[in-house]
Design a protein around this motif. Sequence first.
Motif, PDB file in Angstrom:
ATOM      1  N   SER A  82       0.859  -1.183   0.000  1.00 14.29           N
ATOM      2  CA  SER A  82       0.000   0.000   0.000  1.00 14.29           C
ATOM      3  C   SER A  82       0.897   1.235   0.000  1.00 14.29           C
ATOM      4  CB  SER A  82      -0.925  -0.016   1.217  1.00 14.29           C
ATOM      5  OG  SER A  82      -0.156  -0.016   2.409  1.00 14.29           O
ATOM      6  N   ALA A  83       0.290   2.386  -0.107  1.00 12.17           N
ATOM      7  CA  ALA A  83       1.036   3.643  -0.256  1.00 12.17           C
ATOM      8  C   ALA A  83       2.163   3.803   0.764  1.00 12.17           C
ATOM      9  CB  ALA A  83       0.081   4.829  -0.185  1.00 12.17           C
ATOM     10  N   GLY A  84       1.935   3.458   1.994  1.00 16.40           N
ATOM     11  CA  GLY A  84       2.947   3.655   3.019  1.00 16.40           C
ATOM     12  C   GLY A  84       3.922   2.509   3.209  1.00 16.40           C
ATOM     13  N   HIS A  85       3.842   1.484   2.347  1.00 14.51           N
ATOM     14  CA  HIS A  85       4.665   0.290   2.569  1.00 14.51           C
ATOM     15  C   HIS A  85       5.590  -0.079   1.416  1.00 14.51           C
ATOM     16  CE1 HIS A  85       2.811  -0.922   6.385  1.00 14.51           C
ATOM     17  NE2 HIS A  85       1.736  -0.338   5.896  1.00 14.51           N
ATOM     18  N   TRP A  86       5.796   0.824   0.463  1.00 11.48           N
ATOM     19  CA  TRP A  86       6.672   0.500  -0.657  1.00 11.48           C
ATOM     20  C   TRP A  86       8.098   0.209  -0.188  1.00 11.48           C
ATOM     21  CZ3 TRP A  86       5.706  -0.792  -5.582  1.00 11.48           C
ATOM     22  CH2 TRP A  86       4.390  -0.631  -6.018  1.00 11.48           C
ATOM     23  N   ASP A  87       8.512   0.802   0.909  1.00 13.28           N
ATOM     24  CA  ASP A  87       9.869   0.558   1.414  1.00 13.28           C
ATOM     25  C   ASP A  87      10.038  -0.848   1.991  1.00 13.28           C
ATOM     26  OD1 ASP A  87      10.830   3.004   0.631  1.00 13.28           O
ATOM     27  OD2 ASP A  87      10.442   3.965   2.567  1.00 13.28           O
ATOM     28  N   ASP A  88       8.935  -1.588   2.152  1.00 14.51           N
ATOM     29  CA  ASP A  88       9.019  -2.981   2.588  1.00 14.51           C
ATOM     30  C   ASP A  88       9.487  -3.897   1.459  1.00 14.51           C
ATOM     31  OD1 ASP A  88       8.064  -2.219   5.064  1.00 14.51           O
ATOM     32  OD2 ASP A  88       6.008  -2.924   4.694  1.00 14.51           O
ATOM     33  N   TYR A  89       9.543  -3.346   0.242  1.00 14.11           N
ATOM     34  CA  TYR A  89       9.929  -4.105  -0.951  1.00 14.11           C
ATOM     35  C   TYR A  89      11.187  -3.503  -1.549  1.00 14.11           C
ATOM     36  CZ  TYR A  89       5.486  -6.572  -0.916  1.00 14.11           C
ATOM     37  OH  TYR A  89       4.433  -7.375  -0.576  1.00 14.11           O
ATOM     38  N   PRO A  90      12.036  -4.334  -2.172  1.00 17.39           N
ATOM     39  CA  PRO A  90      13.249  -3.794  -2.805  1.00 17.39           C
ATOM     40  C   PRO A  90      12.886  -2.820  -3.921  1.00 17.39           C
ATOM     41  CG  PRO A  90      13.235  -6.215  -2.863  1.00 17.39           C
ATOM     42  CD  PRO A  90      11.914  -5.781  -2.339  1.00 17.39           C
ATOM     43  N   GLU A  91      13.563  -1.712  -3.964  1.00 21.36           N
ATOM     44  CA  GLU A  91      13.255  -0.670  -4.953  1.00 21.36           C
ATOM     45  C   GLU A  91      13.379  -1.179  -6.388  1.00 21.36           C
ATOM     46  OE1 GLU A  91      14.491   3.927  -6.034  1.00 21.36           O
ATOM     47  OE2 GLU A  91      15.276   2.993  -4.214  1.00 21.36           O
ATOM     48  N   HIS A  92      14.320  -2.105  -6.620  1.00 15.44           N
ATOM     49  CA  HIS A  92      14.482  -2.612  -7.985  1.00 15.44           C
ATOM     50  C   HIS A  92      13.289  -3.458  -8.450  1.00 15.44           C
ATOM     51  CE1 HIS A  92      16.069  -6.086  -5.696  1.00 15.44           C
ATOM     52  NE2 HIS A  92      15.699  -6.798  -6.743  1.00 15.44           N
ATOM     53  N   ARG A  93      12.337  -3.776  -7.573  1.00 15.10           N
ATOM     54  CA  ARG A  93      11.125  -4.533  -7.935  1.00 15.10           C
ATOM     55  C   ARG A  93       9.899  -3.643  -8.115  1.00 15.10           C
ATOM     56  NH1 ARG A  93      11.738 -10.177  -8.776  1.00 15.10           N
ATOM     57  NH2 ARG A  93      13.454 -10.852  -7.476  1.00 15.10           N
ATOM     58  N   TRP A  94       9.995  -2.366  -7.800  1.00 14.23           N
ATOM     59  CA  TRP A  94       8.830  -1.495  -7.813  1.00 14.23           C
ATOM     60  C   TRP A  94       8.183  -1.388  -9.190  1.00 14.23           C
ATOM     61  CZ3 TRP A  94      10.487   3.313  -4.451  1.00 14.23           C
ATOM     62  CH2 TRP A  94      10.673   2.900  -3.132  1.00 14.23           C
ATOM     63  N   ASP A  95       8.976  -1.199 -10.237  1.00  7.71           N
ATOM     64  CA  ASP A  95       8.390  -1.086 -11.578  1.00  7.71           C
ATOM     65  C   ASP A  95       7.655  -2.367 -11.953  1.00  7.71           C
ATOM     66  OD1 ASP A  95       9.218   1.520 -11.937  1.00  7.71           O
ATOM     67  OD2 ASP A  95      11.057   0.961 -13.018  1.00  7.71           O
ATOM     68  N   TRP A  96       8.265  -3.488 -11.646  1.00  5.74           N
ATOM     69  CA  TRP A  96       7.630  -4.776 -11.940  1.00  5.74           C
ATOM     70  C   TRP A  96       6.307  -4.904 -11.187  1.00  5.74           C
ATOM     71  CZ3 TRP A  96       6.581  -9.010  -8.742  1.00  5.74           C
ATOM     72  CH2 TRP A  96       6.175 -10.162  -9.412  1.00  5.74           C
ATOM     73  N   LEU A  97       6.291  -4.532  -9.921  1.00  6.14           N
ATOM     74  CA  LEU A  97       5.054  -4.601  -9.132  1.00  6.14           C
ATOM     75  C   LEU A  97       3.975  -3.687  -9.714  1.00  6.14           C
ATOM     76  CD1 LEU A  97       6.511  -4.701  -5.525  1.00  6.14           C
ATOM     77  CD2 LEU A  97       5.031  -6.437  -6.552  1.00  6.14           C
ATOM     78  N   ARG A  98       4.363  -2.521 -10.160  1.00  8.81           N
ATOM     79  CA  ARG A  98       3.387  -1.587 -10.730  1.00  8.81           C
ATOM     80  C   ARG A  98       2.750  -2.131 -12.014  1.00  8.81           C
ATOM     81  NH1 ARG A  98       7.485   2.460  -9.048  1.00  8.81           N
ATOM     82  NH2 ARG A  98       6.606   3.518  -7.242  1.00  8.81           N
ATOM     83  N   GLU A  99       3.395  -3.085 -12.678  1.00  4.83           N
ATOM     84  CA  GLU A  99       2.850  -3.686 -13.898  1.00  4.83           C
ATOM     85  C   GLU A  99       1.883  -4.831 -13.616  1.00  4.83           C
ATOM     86  OE1 GLU A  99       6.205  -4.854 -16.254  1.00  4.83           O
ATOM     87  OE2 GLU A  99       6.929  -2.802 -16.457  1.00  4.83           O
ATOM     88  N   THR A 100       1.688  -5.172 -12.361  1.00  5.92           N
ATOM     89  CA  THR A 100       0.767  -6.250 -11.992  1.00  5.92           C
ATOM     90  C   THR A 100      -0.653  -5.884 -12.422  1.00  5.92           C
ATOM     91  OG1 THR A 100       2.133  -6.799 -10.084  1.00  5.92           O
ATOM     92  CG2 THR A 100      -0.134  -7.598 -10.055  1.00  5.92           C
ATOM     93  N   PRO A 101      -1.331  -6.789 -13.118  1.00  8.61           N
ATOM     94  CA  PRO A 101      -2.719  -6.497 -13.513  1.00  8.61           C
ATOM     95  C   PRO A 101      -3.570  -6.163 -12.278  1.00  8.61           C
ATOM     96  CG  PRO A 101      -1.946  -8.514 -14.543  1.00  8.61           C
ATOM     97  CD  PRO A 101      -0.894  -8.106 -13.555  1.00  8.61           C
TER      98      PRO A 101
END
Length: 186
Positions: A82-101
Motif C-alpha cells: 500500500s502507499a505507506g509500505h513500498w519501502d518494505d519491498y526492494p526498490e528494484h522490484r517497484w516497476d515490476w510490481l506496478r505492472e501487476t494487472p
Amino acid sequence: MDRLLLARHAQADGHDHADPALSAVGEEQAALLAHRLSAEPVVHLLSSPRRRARQTAAAIAQQLGREPEVGPFLDDRTPMPSAGHWDDYPEHRWDWLRETPETEQDEDGAALDAAWQRLTGMLDDAPGTLVVVTHAFVIGSFVASALSAPPSAWMLLPVGNATITELQRRTNGEIALTRFNDDAHL
C-alpha cells in the motif's frame, strides 16, 4: 488434517492474463504430480478457480477418486504494498510490481493473509492431508506467512510448475515447512 501440500499448477499454454489451459508439457506434469500424490492420505483437495489450476487438480482428483473443491480465495494474486509500505519491498522490484494487472493486485497481501488463515484453520490434529493447487505467488506468500518472514519474502521463493511444498502442524500448534518446491516426480 495435519499436513498441507501446496502444489503449483502445471505448465500453462499461453499468457497468464488469458486464463490459459495446460500445455502438452503441463498435461504430462499434471499426470506425474497426480501419480506422486496418489499414495498420500488426502482428506481434502482444493483448487484455484483458474483453468490451469483446475485442470491440474482434475488430474489429481482422477488419481484420488475424489472431486476437487474450487476455492476463489486461492485465485492468482500478487501481494502489493500500500502507499505507506513500498519501502518494505526492494526498490528494484517497484516497476515490476506496478505492472501487476489490477485484478491480481492484493494490497498488503490482505486477501492472501485471509486465505492463509482459512487454510490453517482447516488443519487440526486428525491425520490426513489437505492438497491445495494454486499459483506461485500464492504459495510463496503462504510459505512466507508460515515462516513469519518480511512482506517481500515471497519474491525470493521461486516455485516451479507442478512442484510440491509441504507444511505440517506440529503438536505445539506451530506450522513447519518440511519440503519446498519438490519436483522429484518430474
